[in-house]
Design an enzyme around this catalytic site. Sequence first.
Site, PDB file in Angstrom:
ATOM      1  N   GLY D  14      13.614 -22.757  15.739  1.00  0.00           N
ATOM      2  CA  GLY D  14      13.529 -24.190  16.015  1.00  0.00           C
ATOM      3  C   GLY D  14      12.167 -24.568  16.563  1.00  0.00           C
ATOM      4  O   GLY D  14      11.588 -23.828  17.358  1.00  0.00           O
ATOM      5  N   ARG D  75      13.878 -20.544   9.141  1.00  0.00           N
ATOM      6  CA  ARG D  75      14.657 -19.340   9.442  1.00  0.00           C
ATOM      7  C   ARG D  75      14.706 -18.517   8.157  1.00  0.00           C
ATOM      8  O   ARG D  75      14.808 -19.060   7.071  1.00  0.00           O
ATOM      9  CB  ARG D  75      16.065 -19.708   9.919  1.00  0.00           C
ATOM     10  CG  ARG D  75      16.036 -20.499  11.219  1.00  0.00           C
ATOM     11  CD  ARG D  75      17.402 -20.913  11.722  1.00  0.00           C
ATOM     12  NE  ARG D  75      17.294 -22.054  12.607  1.00  0.00           N
ATOM     13  CZ  ARG D  75      17.028 -21.976  13.911  1.00  0.00           C
ATOM     14  NH1 ARG D  75      16.878 -20.799  14.490  1.00  0.00           N
ATOM     15  NH2 ARG D  75      16.922 -23.053  14.653  1.00  0.00           N
ATOM     16  N   ASP D 106      14.326 -16.082  20.985  1.00  0.00           N
ATOM     17  CA  ASP D 106      14.698 -14.664  21.066  1.00  0.00           C
ATOM     18  C   ASP D 106      15.078 -14.097  19.696  1.00  0.00           C
ATOM     19  O   ASP D 106      14.823 -12.926  19.421  1.00  0.00           O
ATOM     20  CB  ASP D 106      15.793 -14.434  22.112  1.00  0.00           C
ATOM     21  CG  ASP D 106      17.110 -15.061  21.704  1.00  0.00           C
ATOM     22  OD1 ASP D 106      17.095 -15.953  20.828  1.00  0.00           O
ATOM     23  OD2 ASP D 106      18.144 -14.665  22.263  1.00  0.00           O
ATOM     24  N   ASP D 131      14.785 -24.645  24.989  1.00  0.00           N
ATOM     25  CA  ASP D 131      15.993 -24.339  25.748  1.00  0.00           C
ATOM     26  C   ASP D 131      15.760 -23.582  27.053  1.00  0.00           C
ATOM     27  O   ASP D 131      16.652 -23.522  27.886  1.00  0.00           O
ATOM     28  CB  ASP D 131      16.972 -23.532  24.872  1.00  0.00           C
ATOM     29  CG  ASP D 131      17.656 -24.401  23.837  1.00  0.00           C
ATOM     30  OD1 ASP D 131      17.503 -25.634  23.913  1.00  0.00           O
ATOM     31  OD2 ASP D 131      18.335 -23.857  22.955  1.00  0.00           O
TER      32      ASP D 131
END
Lengths: 327, 327, 327, 327
Positions: D14, D75, D106, D131
């Site tokens: 993201g 992705r 991560d 986040d």
Amino acid sequence: MKKVKNIAVLTSGGDAPGMNAAIRAVVRTGIYHKLNVFGVMYGYRGMIQDDIVPMDSKSVANIIQRGGTILKTARSKEFFTPEGRKKAYENLKKRGVDGLVVIGGDGSFKGAHVFSQEFGIPCIGLPGTIDKDISGTDFTIGFDTAANTAISAIDKIRDTADAHDRLFIVEVMGRDAGYIALYSGLATGAEHIMVPERPSDIENIVAALQDNERRKKLVNIIVVAEGCPHGSATEMAEVVRREIPSFDTRVCILGHIQRGGSPSCMDRIIASRLGYAAVKALLEGKYQSHMAGVINNEVRYTPFEQAIKTTEQIGEEWFGLYRILAS
Amino acid sequence: MKKVKNIAVLTSGGDAPGMNAAIRAVVRTGIYHKLNVFGVMYGYRGMIQDDIVPMDSKSVANIIQRGGTILKTARSKEFFTPEGRKKAYENLKKRGVDGLVVIGGDGSFKGAHVFSQEFGIPCIGLPGTIDKDISGTDFTIGFDTAANTAISAIDKIRDTADAHDRLFIVEVMGRDAGYIALYSGLATGAEHIMVPERPSDIENIVAALQDNERRKKLVNIIVVAEGCPHGSATEMAEVVRREIPSFDTRVCILGHIQRGGSPSCMDRIIASRLGYAAVKALLEGKYQSHMAGVINNEVRYTPFEQAIKTTEQIGEEWFGLYRILAS
Amino acid sequence: MKKVKNIAVLTSGGDAPGMNAAIRAVVRTGIYHKLNVFGVMYGYRGMIQDDIVPMDSKSVANIIQRGGTILKTARSKEFFTPEGRKKAYENLKKRGVDGLVVIGGDGSFKGAHVFSQEFGIPCIGLPGTIDKDISGTDFTIGFDTAANTAISAIDKIRDTADAHDRLFIVEVMGRDAGYIALYSGLATGAEHIMVPERPSDIENIVAALQDNERRKKLVNIIVVAEGCPHGSATEMAEVVRREIPSFDTRVCILGHIQRGGSPSCMDRIIASRLGYAAVKALLEGKYQSHMAGVINNEVRYTPFEQAIKTTEQIGEEWFGLYRILAS
Amino acid sequence: MKKVKNIAVLTSGGDAPGMNAAIRAVVRTGIYHKLNVFGVMYGYRGMIQDDIVPMDSKSVANIIQRGGTILKTARSKEFFTPEGRKKAYENLKKRGVDGLVVIGGDGSFKGAHVFSQEFGIPCIGLPGTIDKDISGTDFTIGFDTAANTAISAIDKIRDTADAHDRLFIVEVMGRDAGYIALYSGLATGAEHIMVPERPSDIENIVAALQDNERRKKLVNIIVVAEGCPHGSATEMAEVVRREIPSFDTRVCILGHIQRGGSPSCMDRIIASRLGYAAVKALLEGKYQSHMAGVINNEVRYTPFEQAIKTTEQIGEEWFGLYRILAS
């Protein structure tokens, strides 16, 4: 009438937010109508120095929201000479350019007018200036953004003025036109507004401030247009410090932040409509040397001579209004 | 140890965004713990002049997002005299105030320290200053907002610098501390940053700009802290105009807009945490004359003497960093 | 004609940024003309429940820049009954209120119209709604701010759409009127705009997106007004996901952020002018049951019947415009 | 040890505001140290598909202030297969790339770790995610901007909540981590905050709201992280509407606006420092498969295995804090 095939667009004079939106509209409308579109870098200077690039749809992608101008801008003395304009013309001619869009202020329109007369190239001007000082249009590209930048800054200044019980004298842009001062002053509840178009009665302002002092109204804001002939912000501060020494008086000169930043909704809309209208005018061949503006929410074309000459006067009712509302 | 029952809170010195969030946290934490909370208007001046009002939960509703300070602020010479502090003490005493929270800078902490010593009233200081010039805390309330206001202004200035190929010299706040200059300069890709903590090599800067001129890198931004002893923005502009006359050099002094505005997330969080920590410290009675700060993301209490004295040095690596990144 | 002495002001229906600026203008203009001014809390509901407070100059200090409405707002079913209106009238009567200013949308004007007819109290309406769906005025208080909030959000969404090559379907407010969608879509370069006033050709949109897919133009934004009868943002997403499964399609519903926030310059100016004009109209006694609006930059009064009935149509040229510019 | 000569940089997962600032820092630090720098488009997918471009200093000019990522992101499932990684390796190898910088979350680090192990190419990760859910760093690139976007939106929502006496349930991003909810809720004075890390006692929240209803505190805001297992914003709204039907309850899902926008000062600074640190680490050859983070304001390198595994817990004191302050 010969149909236009190749057009060029440039930005000239002081930059204004929304110029990119106007460039985008000119380029995309041109391409939609199968025109070749050229971008002239650095205004008239680039036209003389042959700093001219072909534009396609992608070259204006993702710029509608950007401040500044991707075509850059400059002031050119050489364009005021017949030799300079001749060189510029040659550079357009070799690309077959038969229509020109000039985004700028009245100085730029003067140049475009002469150029158009001399070489018979139709020129359409778009009012790109934060000052809103051009007749033939209700709004100029960049004014609304600059006014919003100014009110956002003055709101912040009011926070600190309130915290400290201070008088702030805020200088905003506007060399010949007081619209940024008027709008931003009215919109932030300024106690006084000083504009170039109208003599400011300094004595009166000082008397009103002294009256506020007596009433313990110590938080005051004066918005001054930079072109104010009756005293700059700094001079005004000297007067107040001398006449009302008990006031904690500060000066803020907002400066060039008013030129930059992402354009407001209104500026993007006007720029888009006018960029479209400029190309339409070139395609239709009806206008030779005109500015496209918005009057009463409709696009109107005004001959450069008239777009140049007049300076709209600010109605007296505006001054009554802010005084009543700030009291 | 006597348990605290009535506390007072004030803001002092220059205002900073987030002071209201800190006031809110002090008041609500106090009320939650059944304390009476008083607000002192206009800092120490209001304490002397008995301008003190009771606060309840509602009096701090809807202020966490506001710039300025609802308690107003001022500088007070009288508080530097024993007589002034005596008067101030009497006004606290008659309300039974046995704990004081002072939101301000190091000057305010000096006053709180003396006051606390003289009258035995526990005083907790909160670092409220846009300058980030206080040791004993990694951040001060207001710094992050001021830095964000500065970068938003410099981003706008870069728009117009880019459009015109100009050099802008931007003066930001920071009388003794260059953090706003450093952070805002680094965050906006400024070509040079001048801070009070470190001699600026003017010759070197001019040489680097001349090199840029040769490479046709005409858009340059220098960020100067106002307290820079080696030359203000205006003086620096004179040097550049003299040494590199071909540069189109402009000066912008951002001024008081850096003090106002809605506080950033980080400033609201720090202010909330520290306001809570101040009341906790008064309740626990462990600290008599300390500043509550945040070090490594944890609340720490530093004696006022140490919060006052030190000035953190800006590491050399920061200067290497912005130079490499702006090249 | 009896001269007006006591006026009341209320906000009604959905809130809109700039309502506070309008309240301020009503109160200060009234006080300037020696009127007593009352603020009615929670719109018509407060009028019925006698939730009415006297206003002075200070009660509207420092609100011109605030979103929301200090007088609060509500919808009242009781005011649609003769009994409800009678109660409301009694509460005005006992304070001698002989003029009412209602800031709200067309539903609020309907109530004001009936009320004015029944009890002979002159009522002036001000168009306060983000939707710009009222005839008799070129702009409504709140629209410009809402449009700017929407474009600022869509600009952010475009950042992430660009990073991921995504299609975003963004739903903006506007139950019966598509102006926020139209303006924000045009101003952000949206590929498609869907409004309630005009049937959207879904097949056409899908075909155009499929064409974009073939041309590898994978970043697309569709702006949909919430009141769009031909499919909400969520429904539209289902269609696209079914027809063009290779697209990475996301939905964003901007929602109530469009109602709040500090009003834009234009909204503050319009609100100030109209608040002033409302009191002027009451003082002059010429208008009994009218809305004050701005047409062609001048204040005009329109009978409530006409301000209610018409819905301005969006000209076809706007749709041509955004399609050409987004291509 | 072989000295690194050619490095590549990519963004993955993201997008987050500040990624461009990090790319700029990597590229310019690399060039300063005479490295060749390549940009990999669309993350691992572009590495596999050989979508790799050489970068120079100019290619990262004027991007520090832009949201999104000029290298785009995606992705890639293929990168999870040995075949995919082999292809990716071949594409790096043919350019002599001997160091890789991966900006992402991560998931991206897991890929980098395997890749580094398999082919012996040193990989440095930078935590780029809104986040703040990665251990080994106090902050992630993008978190501060996202939190500020959220508070600016919630401030606007509070304006309209206040005007109407409403309860708003605001959903913010954060699938596994509640930091955006926690920070934005605390910073906007939210009455309740629901996060994934901690079971929310719905009964308790409802009871507290009922208590507020009795006390006529009708304006309430609940901030919910999207990943909250105990109920989404929409589910929570159903509960409240059922249990407290007198409340006027609304839901706002902030969505993707939290990903875009110009990065905050803090995010630009962290991104710049970490981009620099990544190249330094590759030059020094000390780290093979590590994330560069900021701990206690200093750059620290954490092995990917540890940056992946841990999820920091939110301390209990944070929950006590917002409850006391919102009361």
